[in-house]
Scaffold this active site. Structure first.
Site, PDB file in Angstrom:
ATOM      1  N   GLU A  12       0.808  -1.223   0.000  1.00 46.66           N
ATOM      2  CA  GLU A  12       0.000   0.000   0.000  1.00 46.66           C
ATOM      3  C   GLU A  12       0.845   1.278   0.000  1.00 46.66           C
ATOM      4  OE1 GLU A  12      -4.077  -1.705   2.061  1.00 46.66           O
ATOM      5  OE2 GLU A  12      -2.420  -1.146   3.369  1.00 46.66           O
ATOM      6  N   ASP A 196     -11.818  -6.675  -3.105  1.00 48.40           N
ATOM      7  CA  ASP A 196     -12.639  -7.897  -3.046  1.00 48.40           C
ATOM      8  C   ASP A 196     -14.049  -7.521  -2.573  1.00 48.40           C
ATOM      9  OD1 ASP A 196     -10.794  -7.788  -0.385  1.00 48.40           O
ATOM     10  OD2 ASP A 196     -12.827  -8.419   0.108  1.00 48.40           O
TER      11      ASP A 196
HETATM   12  N1  SAH Z   1      -2.640 -10.989   2.394  1.00 49.18           N
HETATM   13  C1  SAH Z   1      -2.384 -10.813   3.767  1.00 49.18           C
HETATM   14  C2  SAH Z   1      -3.617 -10.641   4.628  1.00 49.18           C
HETATM   15  C3  SAH Z   1      -4.452  -9.472   4.221  1.00 49.18           C
HETATM   16  S1  SAH Z   1      -5.632  -8.995   5.427  1.00 49.18           S
HETATM   17  C4  SAH Z   1      -1.507 -11.950   4.237  1.00 49.18           C
HETATM   18  O1  SAH Z   1      -1.700 -13.079   3.803  1.00 49.18           O
HETATM   19  O2  SAH Z   1      -0.634 -11.692   5.021  1.00 49.18           O
HETATM   20  C5  SAH Z   1      -6.550  -7.795   4.524  1.00 49.18           C
HETATM   21  C6  SAH Z   1      -6.002  -6.388   4.449  1.00 49.18           C
HETATM   22  O3  SAH Z   1      -6.666  -5.665   3.439  1.00 49.18           O
HETATM   23  C7  SAH Z   1      -6.225  -5.561   5.715  1.00 49.18           C
HETATM   24  O4  SAH Z   1      -5.185  -4.638   5.881  1.00 49.18           O
HETATM   25  C8  SAH Z   1      -7.588  -4.873   5.467  1.00 49.18           C
HETATM   26  O5  SAH Z   1      -7.587  -3.523   5.885  1.00 49.18           O
HETATM   27  C9  SAH Z   1      -7.807  -4.945   3.954  1.00 49.18           C
HETATM   28  N2  SAH Z   1      -8.967  -5.717   3.490  1.00 49.18           N
HETATM   29  C10 SAH Z   1      -9.234  -5.936   2.177  1.00 49.18           C
HETATM   30  N3  SAH Z   1     -10.307  -6.733   2.027  1.00 49.18           N
HETATM   31  C11 SAH Z   1     -10.751  -7.034   3.266  1.00 49.18           C
HETATM   32  C12 SAH Z   1     -11.806  -7.863   3.759  1.00 49.18           C
HETATM   33  N4  SAH Z   1     -12.591  -8.530   2.936  1.00 49.18           N
HETATM   34  N5  SAH Z   1     -11.968  -7.956   5.103  1.00 49.18           N
HETATM   35  C13 SAH Z   1     -11.152  -7.276   5.942  1.00 49.18           C
HETATM   36  N6  SAH Z   1     -10.121  -6.507   5.528  1.00 49.18           N
HETATM   37  C14 SAH Z   1      -9.909  -6.382   4.199  1.00 49.18           C
END
Ligand code: SAH
Length: 230
Positions: A12, A196
């Protein structure tokens, strides 16, 4: 003036650091903070790591330790509103913690005594974002963002958050950053590009669109900085 630009994940803030090219890196409180001058102002940039606790720590550090006077958050989110599709931008008008629950005492979701269910974002920057969107020829939706320490990949949970908070998008850092900025009187702006739809395909969609959506958001936030400096 010193402006903080914050994300939750490396992806980001990477487009912002790339645009700046040169910056100074400082390690503090188990995190890295990047400082640069940009068009005559000082910027401090960081990603917090995911979730409310890490984002609280980083927002507080940017303000209290690095002296930031405004804070802009750039990142990705899951869509609740049907009108938000992958890549679309949403600006938070107000934010709430969807997983804060002392309803056993008769309080509403998201509420604790001496807190409020919602924290409102800075109106002046929301107004500016309309101009930025116009300049860029982009559409930006305004709406409520709900935050919690959960990656939501479940239609039922998403719909509950949508109806309980009237929220349009959800993520994991916005409301905690909002609480910090509100308490410390620092105007803040929270922008998210959709990665998403917070449904059963959310993790796949997230992995596929994290980078492109993060770039969308970062580009807009840098234009916001330009607008602030006008
Ligand atoms: N890809 C990461 C985990 C991502 S968690 C890993 O495997 O380490 C999701 C991140 O994107 C968080 O920072 C949140 O703010 C945002 N986000 C995007 N879609 C989201 C969703 N469906 N629910 C919660 N947070 C979401």
């Amino acid at each position: 003036m010193k402006i903080a630009i914050m994300g939750a994940m490396p992806e980001e803030i990477a487009p912002i650091l790339q645009k700046l090219g040169e910056y100074k890196t400082t390690e503090y409180a188990k995190n890295k903070y990047y400082e640069a001058s940009y068009k005559g102002v000082e910027l401090v940039i960081a990603y917090s790591k995911i979730g409310k606790v890490f984002s609280t720590l980083t927002a507080t550090t940017m303000i209290e330790h690095f002296g930031a006077q405004k804070l802009l958050f750039s990142g990705v989110a899951g869509a609740i509103s049907e009108t938000l599709k992958v890549g679309d931008l949403i600006v938070a008008t107000k934010l709430s913690q969807h997983d804060l629950d002392i309803t056993a005492f008769g309080h509403p979701f998201g509420y604790v005594p001496e807190g409020g269910v919602f924290v409102e974002a800075d109106k002046a920057m929301i107004e500016m974002s309309k101009e930025v969107a116009r300049d860029m020829g982009k559409t930006v939706q305004e709406g409520i963002i709900a935050t919690g320490d959960q990656f939501v990949a479940n239609e039922e949970r998403k719909n509950w958050i949508g109806s309980t908070f009237n929220a349009d998008a959800l993520e994991m850092e916005g409301a905690s950053v909002a609480v910090v900025c509100d308490a410390l009187n620092v105007p803040f702006f929270i922008l998210r590009a959709i990665s998403d739809a917070a449904d059963m395909d959310a993790s796949f969609s997230f992995d596929e669109f994290l980078e492109t959506s993060a770039v969308e958001s970062a580009e807009f936030v840098m234009k916001m900085v330009d607008k602030i400096l006008e």
